[in-house]
Design an enzyme around this catalytic site. Sequence first.
Site, short mmCIF file in Angstrom:
data_model
loop_
_atom_site.label_atom_id
_atom_site.label_comp_id
_atom_site.label_asym_id
_atom_site.label_seq_id
_atom_site.Cartn_x
_atom_site.Cartn_y
_atom_site.Cartn_z
N LYS A 116 -15.69 -11.99 7.49
CA LYS A 116 -15.14 -10.69 7.09
C LYS A 116 -14.13 -10.82 5.96
O LYS A 116 -13.96 -9.89 5.18
CB LYS A 116 -14.53 -9.98 8.30
CG LYS A 116 -15.50 -9.81 9.48
CD LYS A 116 -16.79 -9.12 9.13
CE LYS A 116 -17.87 -9.37 10.16
NZ LYS A 116 -19.20 -8.92 9.73
N GLY A 164 -17.54 -5.39 14.86
CA GLY A 164 -17.85 -4.58 16.03
C GLY A 164 -16.65 -4.31 16.93
O GLY A 164 -16.80 -3.80 18.01
N LEU A 203 -5.36 2.12 10.24
CA LEU A 203 -5.61 3.54 9.95
C LEU A 203 -5.86 4.22 11.30
O LEU A 203 -6.79 3.85 12.01
CB LEU A 203 -6.82 3.69 9.03
CG LEU A 203 -6.75 2.92 7.71
CD1 LEU A 203 -8.06 3.05 6.93
CD2 LEU A 203 -5.59 3.40 6.86
N HIS A 208 -15.71 6.70 10.64
CA HIS A 208 -16.52 5.55 10.28
C HIS A 208 -17.72 6.07 9.49
O HIS A 208 -18.58 6.74 10.06
CB HIS A 208 -16.97 4.81 11.54
CG HIS A 208 -17.92 3.69 11.29
ND1 HIS A 208 -17.90 2.52 11.99
CD2 HIS A 208 -18.91 3.54 10.39
CE1 HIS A 208 -18.84 1.71 11.54
NE2 HIS A 208 -19.48 2.32 10.57
N HIS A 235 -16.53 0.93 21.19
CA HIS A 235 -17.22 0.30 20.06
C HIS A 235 -18.73 0.35 20.18
O HIS A 235 -19.43 -0.42 19.54
CB HIS A 235 -16.71 -1.13 19.84
CG HIS A 235 -15.24 -1.16 19.49
ND1 HIS A 235 -14.75 -0.60 18.34
CD2 HIS A 235 -14.17 -1.64 20.15
CE1 HIS A 235 -13.44 -0.75 18.30
NE2 HIS A 235 -13.05 -1.36 19.40
N GLU A 275 -19.94 -0.64 5.42
CA GLU A 275 -19.14 0.18 6.34
C GLU A 275 -17.78 0.50 5.73
O GLU A 275 -17.11 -0.40 5.22
CB GLU A 275 -18.87 -0.58 7.64
CG GLU A 275 -20.08 -0.81 8.51
CD GLU A 275 -19.71 -1.38 9.87
OE1 GLU A 275 -20.62 -1.61 10.67
OE2 GLU A 275 -18.50 -1.61 10.14
N ARG A 291 -28.51 -6.27 7.81
CA ARG A 291 -29.70 -6.10 8.64
C ARG A 291 -30.10 -4.62 8.67
O ARG A 291 -29.36 -3.76 8.22
CB ARG A 291 -29.37 -6.52 10.08
CG ARG A 291 -28.24 -5.68 10.67
CD ARG A 291 -28.12 -5.78 12.17
NE ARG A 291 -27.25 -4.73 12.69
CZ ARG A 291 -25.94 -4.72 12.68
NH1 ARG A 291 -25.29 -5.72 12.12
NH2 ARG A 291 -25.25 -3.71 13.16
C1 MV4 Z 1 -10.08 -0.49 11.72
C2 MV4 Z 1 -9.51 0.65 12.33
C3 MV4 Z 1 -8.32 1.11 11.82
N1 MV4 Z 1 -7.71 0.47 10.79
N2 MV4 Z 1 -9.45 -1.09 10.69
C4 MV4 Z 1 -13.60 -1.17 14.85
C5 MV4 Z 1 -14.92 -1.80 14.66
C6 MV4 Z 1 -14.83 -2.57 13.40
N3 MV4 Z 1 -16.08 -2.52 12.69
C7 MV4 Z 1 -13.71 -1.95 12.65
N4 MV4 Z 1 -13.00 -1.11 13.57
C8 MV4 Z 1 -11.87 -0.48 13.21
N5 MV4 Z 1 -11.22 -1.02 12.15
C9 MV4 Z 1 -8.29 -0.61 10.25
N6 MV4 Z 1 -7.67 -1.23 9.25
C10 MV4 Z 1 -10.17 1.25 13.38
C11 MV4 Z 1 -11.35 0.68 13.84
C12 MV4 Z 1 -11.96 1.36 14.96
C13 MV4 Z 1 -13.20 1.93 14.85
C14 MV4 Z 1 -13.94 1.83 13.68
C15 MV4 Z 1 -15.19 2.37 13.59
C16 MV4 Z 1 -15.70 3.04 14.67
C17 MV4 Z 1 -15.00 3.16 15.85
C18 MV4 Z 1 -13.75 2.60 15.95
C19 MV4 Z 1 -13.05 2.72 17.13
C20 MV4 Z 1 -11.82 2.17 17.23
C21 MV4 Z 1 -11.27 1.47 16.15
#
Ligand code: MV4
Length: 447
Positions: A116, A164, A203, A208, A235, A275, A291
């Site tokens: 990442k 994830g 954040l 998303h 998630h 993403e 993928r």
């Molecule tokens: C974050 C975030 C807030 N701030 N990064 C969760 C899964 C992973 N792919 C990235 N995720 C997150 N990253 C920052 N800097 C909040 C999440 C997150 C989230 C992101 C996408 C979909 C659902 C989520 C649920 C909780 C937290």
Amino acid sequence: MFEKVLIANRGEIALRIHRACREMGLQTVAVHSTADANAMHVRLADESVCIGPPPARDSYLNVPAILSAAAITGADAIHPGLGFLAENAEFAATVEEHGFTFIGPSPEHIRLMGNKVSAKETARRLGIPTVPGSRGSVRDVAAAEAAAREIGYPVLIKATAGGGGRGMRVARNAAELACLLPIAQTEAALFFGCGEVYLERHLDRARHIEVQILGDGGGGAIHLGERDCSLQRSHQKVLEETPSPALNRDERERLGALAAAAVGELGYKGAGTLEFLYQDGKFYFIEMNTRLQVEHPITEMISGIDIVREQLRIAAGGTLDFQQADVRLCGHAIECRINAENPNTFRPCPGRVSDYHAPGGLGVRVDSALYHGYEVPPHYDSLVAKLIVHGKSRNECLMRLRRALDEYVIEGIETTIPLHQRLTAAAEFIDGDYDVHWLGRFVKSSS
Ligand code: MV4
């Protein structure tokens, strides 16, 4: 083009890949565990090979067994599907070393995006905005505190090899950071076999949003718009829609163009997803998936483009069937993920499907390997069906979705259909007014 494709997966996605192959006149080979001998993907494939006992590590992750199956059936190419070996760079390289075509990106691109930190660094180099964070990974508390002072609290600790959401920790101040960093490093080592972590500004009310791209491997790349995947719990995505109710046309075109230019610059080959988090009108890249994704059908519904067909064409050394200017995104599409789970507790509920009737009609698509009498095995992911609905407008799509959910009959096992019925009646969902935390709260208050 290939003549025979081995599908190294199971369930609805194996069926999805089989369908694209069949429509292109390609022969298919199914591989399966002993628990999946009666699975739909095995029934429909031209040939099938049993590759081991039910635990995935002994069958769907068993690389020698999969390569042997490809060799004895004379397959030309291997499609990894999603999950299992789909983002395993070593597997992609091994497949090619044995003389088969891996239907996906190069091992180098899989590796680059699997880390990442290098994914973010690459994105930033290519002009894509990223979440403010540490430059690279942080080794110790002193380095983490120095980085966090620059980023500003709260910060999120993430695993370099993660993704994830597993093992993420929020630190609101230096004391919390000092306490949580070693825990996060230990967890990362345990979950992902690599203890490296990095920091990002947290954040707290993001959506998303992800962009579907296709690259031809020679610098050509197009995007197929975005998907809003904010409706998740623990998630796990629950419902996805495209276009995102949060974006206007201008934002959509800018984000898509940026993503396509970047993957073109990389010389990326195949289907992929960038993403982003979206908050206060700004996009921040977080990860790239190299993928096919579970939610790809909603993009197919608004674009009319068969993404798996394009994967096969690209892997065979062909070009994309179209250019960006040919891509027309029409109407609105929603996918409901239907899991064999209790709709309130989310406990998995495998068992025999004693009655089955799928919805149909204009604008309705069901991707599922279920059938009357099928026994859902307890060993795998509980996703058993995807209901995908298209409409000219978001409202038409929603009305059609409720109608299709009401028609769907799956008896003998519990499913999450009742959750989708509650969700599609909720005011916030109807208004498109949700972030990544909303569904978790909704589930708690409505069950
Ligand atoms: C974050 C975030 C807030 N701030 N990064 C969760 C899964 C992973 N792919 C990235 N995720 C997150 N990253 C920052 N800097 C909040 C999440 C997150 C989230 C992101 C996408 C979909 C659902 C989520 C649920 C909780 C937290």
